[in-house]
Enzyme design. Sequence first.
Site, PDB file in Angstrom:
ATOM      1  N   GLU A 226      -4.890 -15.584   3.423  1.00 50.09           N
ATOM      2  CA  GLU A 226      -4.805 -14.485   4.376  1.00 50.09           C
ATOM      3  C   GLU A 226      -3.921 -13.431   3.721  1.00 50.09           C
ATOM      4  O   GLU A 226      -2.724 -13.654   3.513  1.00 50.09           O
ATOM      5  CB  GLU A 226      -4.196 -14.965   5.695  1.00 50.09           C
ATOM      6  CG  GLU A 226      -4.111 -13.882   6.756  1.00 50.09           C
ATOM      7  CD  GLU A 226      -3.231 -14.271   7.915  1.00 50.09           C
ATOM      8  OE1 GLU A 226      -2.388 -13.437   8.309  1.00 50.09           O
ATOM      9  OE2 GLU A 226      -3.362 -15.400   8.416  1.00 50.09           O
ATOM     10  N   CYS A 263       0.735  -9.850  11.031  1.00 50.26           N
ATOM     11  CA  CYS A 263      -0.504  -9.603  10.285  1.00 50.26           C
ATOM     12  C   CYS A 263      -1.573  -8.963  11.159  1.00 50.26           C
ATOM     13  O   CYS A 263      -2.557  -8.428  10.641  1.00 50.26           O
ATOM     14  CB  CYS A 263      -1.029 -10.905   9.680  1.00 50.26           C
ATOM     15  SG  CYS A 263      -1.249 -12.240  10.881  1.00 50.26           S
TER      16      CYS A 263
END
Length: 483
Positions: A226, A263
Site C-alpha cells: 500500500e 492513507c
Amino acid sequence: MSTATLSLSELTAAATNAAKTAAAASDAERAAWLTAVADALDANAAELVEIADAETNLGAPRLTGEVARTTGQLRLFARVITEGSYLEAIIDHGDPGATPPRPDLRRILRPLGPVAVFSASNFPFAFSVAGGDTASALAVGCPVIVKAHSGHVKLSERTAELVAGALRAAGAPEGLFALVSGREAGTALVQDPAIKAVGFTGSIPGGRALFDLATSRPDPIPFYGELGSLNPVVITEAALAARSGELAAGLAASFTLGAGQFCTKPGLVFIPAGTGFAAEVAAASKDKPGARMLTHRIAEAYPGGLHQFAAVPGVKVAAGTVEQDAAADGAAPVVFSTSAATVLERPSELLEECFGPTTLLIEYTGAEDLAAVLAKVPGSLTATVHAQPGEEVTSLVEQLSGLAGRVLFDGWPTGVAVTWSQQHGGPYPATTSLFTSVGATAVRRFQRPVAYQDAPEAILHPALRESNHLGIPRRVDGELVLP
C-alpha cells in the site's frame, strides 16, 4: 531463546520449519493463537499506549482506540477461519461417462509459507507488528517475520515480545513469529528464498524499491504494497447548493484528522467552478491547531510539499500558509485551490500526495471537464461522491469505481471499518495488487490454490472430504452447499 540473538537466516529457517506445523494446524487451533495475541495486547494496552505516544505524538485517545481496532481485527480473523469459506473449498466429482471422461477434482486454498511484513509509520498498532498483515497471515498458517518501523522501534520490540509470548503460551510452534529491525535487514528479508510473500505499507519510493526486489528474485514473490493515495472527492452543484456549510466542515475535519497522515485523507476535492466553497473550507479549517507529526523527518518534509504546490502557476493558497516550521510548531492546515484546466496542464506536479493536513480544491466547469481531469487521477484507495437524492451520477460512479477500491457516498474516507466486505486497496500506486489489506478477505493474499485429482480420501484436507465434518460452506458439483 530470544529471536533477537538469531541471524536472519536462522529466523527464516525457523519460520520454514514452523510453516509445516502451522499449515497442518486446525482452524480452531490457529484461531486460539490469534485470540491469545489479542488478549495479551488488551491486557497490556496502557503500557503500549504510553510507549506509542512517546514515539509517535498521536495522543493517548487515538492510540487507545487503535489498540482496540488491532485486537478486534485479530479476533475477526479468528472468526473468518473458523467459518471456513476462506478456504474456497470446491469439489467436482468424477464422471467416467462424460465426454471426455472427467476426473475427480478438489480445489482448496493453501498457505504460501513464511511471509515478511513491513510496519507502517502512521498506524503503530493496526498496520504494524500485530496489525492486519500479521493477523491475516497467521490466520491462514503463514509464519510472519516483521520488519519494525524506525519511527516506533521501542513499541515494536515490546509488542513483539507480547505477541511471541502469547503464541508460545497458546502452543504455537517456535519460529511462527519474529521481529527484525533496520533497512538492511528489511532488504535482505525480501530477498531471502524462504520468504514467499511481502506485506508493506509506506511510501511509494520505498515500496517500489522493495516491489522491484520481490519481483526480480530468481523466484519472484507477491508484493502486497500500500503505497500512496489521493482519494478524490467529487461534490456536485446540487449538493453544494444544498449543504455547503456541512460539506466544508466535514472536509476540514477529514483532511486534518491525525495531522493529515491517514492513507485515506481526501487530497483532491472537485467542486463546481464559481462558488464560495473555498472560503467556507478556509473558515472551517482556520481554527484547527497545528499538530505534531509522526517523525521529525516527516515534519521537515511537509513544508517542502506545500511549497511545491504553491509554486505551480494557477494554484492559490485558499487557507493557511506554506511558510511554516512543522517540525518546531506542528503541521498547520493548508487549503489550495486551482482549476481542472491547470491540473490537466500540470498533472505530474499537482497529482502528487502531500503527507500532512492539506487538500487541493479543483474547480470544474461541467461533466466533460470533470471526466477529463478525473481520467488523470492515479489509482486510489477511495473515491467519494457528494450528490443530492435523485441526481444522475451513474457515469461518475462508474469512472470512480475504475480508479479506487472503495467508493463512498455522502461521507468522508478517513475511517476504514474492519469488516467482511471491506476493500482497502486500489489500482497502482494505491496498492500493488487487487486484494484488500483490511477486512476478512485480506487472508487471500497469503494463500494459493491447489487442486487434487483422484486423490485418496485420507490425504485430502478435511475441508475436501465427503463428510464435511468441519461444517463449512463448499461448492460441490457446481452448487454452493451451505452447512
